[in-house]
Structures are given as C-alpha cells and as structure tokens.
Design a protein around this motif. Sequence first.
Motif, PDB file in Angstrom:
ATOM      1  N   SER A   8       1.229  -1.086   0.498  1.00 23.69           N
ATOM      2  CA  SER A   8       0.072  -0.479  -0.008  1.00 23.69           C
ATOM      3  C   SER A   8       0.693   1.487  -0.325  1.00 23.69           C
ATOM      4  O   SER A   8       1.736   1.532   0.615  1.00 23.69           O
ATOM      5  CB  SER A   8      -0.717   0.224   1.052  1.00 23.69           C
ATOM      6  OG  SER A   8      -1.895   1.058   1.551  1.00 23.69           O
ATOM      7  N   LYS A   9       0.161   1.960  -0.905  1.00 23.39           N
ATOM      8  CA  LYS A   9       1.242   3.297  -0.666  1.00 23.39           C
ATOM      9  C   LYS A   9       0.050   5.175  -0.432  1.00 23.39           C
ATOM     10  O   LYS A   9       0.276   5.128  -0.594  1.00 23.39           O
ATOM     11  CB  LYS A   9       1.055   4.165  -2.416  1.00 23.39           C
ATOM     12  CG  LYS A   9       2.848   3.329  -2.503  1.00 23.39           C
ATOM     13  CD  LYS A   9       3.100   3.849  -4.362  1.00 23.39           C
ATOM     14  CE  LYS A   9       4.158   5.045  -3.908  1.00 23.39           C
ATOM     15  NZ  LYS A   9       4.975   5.368  -4.682  1.00 23.39           N
ATOM     16  N   LYS A  10      -0.962   4.419   0.373  1.00 22.15           N
ATOM     17  CA  LYS A  10      -1.613   5.159   1.073  1.00 22.15           C
ATOM     18  C   LYS A  10      -1.151   5.872   2.116  1.00 22.15           C
ATOM     19  O   LYS A  10       0.030   5.811   2.578  1.00 22.15           O
ATOM     20  CB  LYS A  10      -2.788   4.781   1.903  1.00 22.15           C
ATOM     21  CG  LYS A  10      -4.112   3.624   0.954  1.00 22.15           C
ATOM     22  CD  LYS A  10      -5.160   3.436   1.567  1.00 22.15           C
ATOM     23  CE  LYS A  10      -6.574   2.825   0.425  1.00 22.15           C
ATOM     24  NZ  LYS A  10      -6.430   3.874  -0.676  1.00 22.15           N
ATOM     25  N   THR A  11      -1.473   7.232   2.286  1.00 25.97           N
ATOM     26  CA  THR A  11      -0.451   8.340   3.086  1.00 25.97           C
ATOM     27  C   THR A  11      -1.199   8.082   4.456  1.00 25.97           C
ATOM     28  O   THR A  11      -0.612   7.522   5.277  1.00 25.97           O
ATOM     29  CB  THR A  11      -0.954   9.379   3.614  1.00 25.97           C
ATOM     30  OG1 THR A  11      -0.387   9.962   1.931  1.00 25.97           O
ATOM     31  CG2 THR A  11      -0.039  10.502   3.767  1.00 25.97           C
ATOM     32  N   ASP A  12      -2.365   7.942   4.616  1.00 23.33           N
ATOM     33  CA  ASP A  12      -2.709   7.313   6.159  1.00 23.33           C
ATOM     34  C   ASP A  12      -2.647   5.490   6.603  1.00 23.33           C
ATOM     35  O   ASP A  12      -2.798   4.795   5.530  1.00 23.33           O
ATOM     36  CB  ASP A  12      -4.389   6.621   6.105  1.00 23.33           C
ATOM     37  CG  ASP A  12      -5.149   6.967   7.889  1.00 23.33           C
ATOM     38  OD1 ASP A  12      -5.233   8.227   8.061  1.00 23.33           O
ATOM     39  OD2 ASP A  12      -5.235   6.083   7.629  1.00 23.33           O
ATOM     40  N   THR A  13      -1.871   5.651   8.038  1.00 21.85           N
ATOM     41  CA  THR A  13      -1.487   4.331   8.266  1.00 21.85           C
ATOM     42  C   THR A  13      -2.580   3.507   8.411  1.00 21.85           C
ATOM     43  O   THR A  13      -1.931   2.034   8.160  1.00 21.85           O
ATOM     44  CB  THR A  13      -0.486   4.650   9.567  1.00 21.85           C
ATOM     45  OG1 THR A  13      -1.779   5.373  10.402  1.00 21.85           O
ATOM     46  CG2 THR A  13       0.095   5.529   9.160  1.00 21.85           C
ATOM     47  N   GLU A  15      -5.076   3.326   7.640  1.00 23.45           N
ATOM     48  CA  GLU A  15      -6.067   2.809   5.386  1.00 23.45           C
ATOM     49  C   GLU A  15      -4.772   1.615   4.882  1.00 23.45           C
ATOM     50  O   GLU A  15      -4.785   1.318   3.355  1.00 23.45           O
ATOM     51  CB  GLU A  15      -5.956   4.218   4.319  1.00 23.45           C
ATOM     52  CG  GLU A  15      -7.432   4.031   5.371  1.00 23.45           C
ATOM     53  CD  GLU A  15      -7.243   5.993   4.563  1.00 23.45           C
ATOM     54  OE1 GLU A  15      -7.037   6.141   3.272  1.00 23.45           O
ATOM     55  OE2 GLU A  15      -8.488   6.911   4.607  1.00 23.45           O
ATOM     56  N   ALA A  16      -2.956   2.240   5.109  1.00 28.28           N
ATOM     57  CA  ALA A  16      -2.707   1.651   4.250  1.00 28.28           C
ATOM     58  C   ALA A  16      -2.680  -0.038   4.768  1.00 28.28           C
ATOM     59  O   ALA A  16      -1.946  -0.795   4.681  1.00 28.28           O
ATOM     60  CB  ALA A  16      -1.264   2.022   5.011  1.00 28.28           C
ATOM     61  N   GLN A  18      -5.063  -1.625   6.381  1.00 29.88           N
ATOM     62  CA  GLN A  18      -5.899  -2.444   5.949  1.00 29.88           C
ATOM     63  C   GLN A  18      -5.848  -2.789   4.459  1.00 29.88           C
ATOM     64  O   GLN A  18      -5.892  -4.021   3.788  1.00 29.88           O
ATOM     65  CB  GLN A  18      -7.166  -0.926   6.168  1.00 29.88           C
ATOM     66  CG  GLN A  18      -8.235  -0.821   7.645  1.00 29.88           C
ATOM     67  CD  GLN A  18      -8.668  -0.575   7.079  1.00 29.88           C
ATOM     68  OE1 GLN A  18      -9.088   0.592   6.544  1.00 29.88           O
ATOM     69  NE2 GLN A  18      -9.496   0.012   8.813  1.00 29.88           N
ATOM     70  N   GLU A  19      -5.482  -2.144   3.831  1.00 23.94           N
ATOM     71  CA  GLU A  19      -5.058  -1.910   2.078  1.00 23.94           C
ATOM     72  C   GLU A  19      -4.156  -3.068   2.100  1.00 23.94           C
ATOM     73  O   GLU A  19      -4.243  -4.147   0.970  1.00 23.94           O
ATOM     74  CB  GLU A  19      -5.207  -1.084   1.587  1.00 23.94           C
ATOM     75  CG  GLU A  19      -4.576  -1.058  -0.182  1.00 23.94           C
ATOM     76  CD  GLU A  19      -4.340   0.178  -0.742  1.00 23.94           C
ATOM     77  OE1 GLU A  19      -4.789   0.576  -2.264  1.00 23.94           O
ATOM     78  OE2 GLU A  19      -3.619   0.235  -0.773  1.00 23.94           O
ATOM     79  N   ALA A  75       6.581   3.516   1.373  1.00 25.50           N
ATOM     80  CA  ALA A  75       5.464   2.089   0.782  1.00 25.50           C
ATOM     81  C   ALA A  75       5.446   1.684   2.287  1.00 25.50           C
ATOM     82  O   ALA A  75       5.866   1.111   2.844  1.00 25.50           O
ATOM     83  CB  ALA A  75       5.234   1.754  -0.338  1.00 25.50           C
TER      84      ALA A  75
END
Length: 376
Positions: A8-13, A15-16, A18-19, A75
């Motif tokens: 995951s490259k999501k900024t929110d930890t 959310e990252a 979870q993904e 990431a």
Amino acid sequence: MKISTGYSKKTDTQEAVQEACTAFRDSAPEFILFFSDRPRFAAFSELLYYAFPSATILGASTHASFSPEGLSTEALNITAFSRGLHVSAGVIREISRHPDIFYQSTITNALNGLDLDKVQNDNTCCFVLNPAGTACEEMVLDALDDSLKEFNIPIVGGSASSELCLNGSVSLNGSVYTNSSVFALLQLEKGSMQVYLENIYKPMGIQYTVTKSDIMNRTIYALDGKPAADVLCQALQVPFEELASALALHPFGRLPSGRLYIDEIERINRDRSITTYCRILEDSQISLLELDDFPTVMQQTFAKIHADKTPLEFSILINCFSRVNLYLQKNWMNEFHQQLTRSLGSYLGFTSHGEQLGDFNLNLSLLLLCFKGTKE
C-alpha cells in the motif's frame, strides 16, 4: 505453507494497513514480515500488532522496499506466512556490550520453541534484523552463532535503513527498537529455504594481508606491514586527497575460505588508517575490487536459484543501500526489477545498511532467502 503478500502507498497508516493486509485479513498467519518508510514505521508496527495479536510480527524501517510493485520509498510492503511454518522469536539487547554473555538464554529459549529433532540446515534458518548505526552487527551474529552452530542453522538478515544514512529501527510484535536486534527462527514442515549471495564487484587481482587492525572500531592500520592508505594510494595511483573517491569505486573484498564478502569504506583517517563498515581480522586476506558486468551477474544468480528445479514460491531480498544507489545512478534499476519479477515471481525486500550472512556483516551485496517446495 500459504504465503500472502500485500502493498500500500496510502498516506494514512490505518488505511495502508487495511489495504496491504487484504489478502490475509481474515486468516490467522503464524509469521508476518514487513518493511516501511521510517517516519511511519512505529505506527505500522503498533497497528499490525493489534490487528494480528497471535502472529509473530517482525519488521524494519527502510529507505526503499522491493516487491513486484517496484521500488518504493514511501510504502508498506508486507508478507504473511500461514500453515506449515513454526516460528520462535526474540530480542537481543545490550548489543554494544557483548550480547553473547547476556542473551544466550534468549536464543536458547527461542530454540526450544522449535522441533529440534527435525532441524536441518535447509528447513530451518535464523532471520535477523539489526538497527542501523550501532556498528554491532558482528557481536549480534556472534551471539546467535554461538547458540545455533550446534544445530547448523543458517543465519541471514540485514540492518534497517532510512532516508538518513545509518539510521533505522526494527520491531518485534509492536515494540520498536533502535539499540536492540530482533530475530525469528523459521522452521518449515515441508520444502526448503536456500540463501544466495550476489556480488556486483569482482577482485582486481590485487591482494593484501591485514597486518594491523582494530576489530572493534573496524579500522585497518597496516597492509603488508605498511600504512594502509599509503599502500592503497600506490595501488590505485592516486594522491592521498583522492583516495576516498577512488575507494568508493574499489571497495575491499574479504576472502575467507575462497568466498568473497564485500566491505565498504567509511572514511580515510588522518593517521592513514582506513575505517570500514565491517570488522576485518588481522592476518586475513583482502582484495581491491572493481565493478562486474551487471547483466551477467544477474543471470548467473537466477541460474543458481533455479538450478535444482525445485518450485520457487517466495523470496526475501536484502539489498544494500549503496548498491541501490549504484543501480539508480547507472539506470540499472528498471531492468533489475523486471528480472526479479520474471525470475522470482513473488518476493519482498528492503534496502539495508549492512547485510548479514553467518557470522559476517557485508556491504554492497544482495542476499536472497528463497522458499522452495513449500506448497501444501
């Protein structure tokens, strides 16, 4: 054994996490290995621990992580191992104070978590992660080797890294360490684990004997009885002021029992001694190295991995920080990534400030821990 990977490259930890954990969110993995950028590393460690409290969770911060998604500096890369794997982990503290004295019982306790009657050098290994910048890798390896050599258990691992030179943390089960090392003993019920070393440098044919060194401070004072810097200036035909630049292109190669282990130079000292990132014993042999042919070396590595025809399910990569920078400077990284994906399939890796193999700390190296024939 079931192996699931996530990215995951999501900024929110949150959310990252979870993904990245989608593929194994509803399972019960025995072992989770993850790598992330340093600023979010502690948060990821805590979130993963609360999400999978029954798993052994090992991680390291890294300047860049590797996966089939590519090279990424920001990431979360993660792998979960379920079924068919026994895991027993521990923390080695006091790493600057001869940890073999203080933490032998920690390693022994971890050993007791395995089925010792079934330990073999190809179904069991010790995966170790060291914090960066402590210069204590060899003492940690000595502590592990003292307890594991009876069972002939291979040791492989790396030192954490970050966007800052010689900075990086490790974690075990949610707890983050900057001055302690973490390790996991991995034992397969089926299949094997094989370790491969790739060197992108080769000997120049110039070899010396270390006649005076300070092991603890990783400093070489004399080669063949002469001041180290003077010997190297003559060999490379450069003045003292240009020696650091020349050695950046020609690192040391240690040659124990015919093997090649690379040692990168940290600095040239005013007393004409040389400080490196690995310890070098007196009376040992070293050689100056030069860059090898990248495509040839890479193809040779993959040929070795697949030589036994055993199905390759997964690989863990430990790739030196300076080596990554070299590949980026020479525009080799895209080809390297493409070849990894074609030849390895599923893999996870991180950029290290030191690679560990047996009781040796290495530099400018690529280590691969390959899982073969493990599927149920």
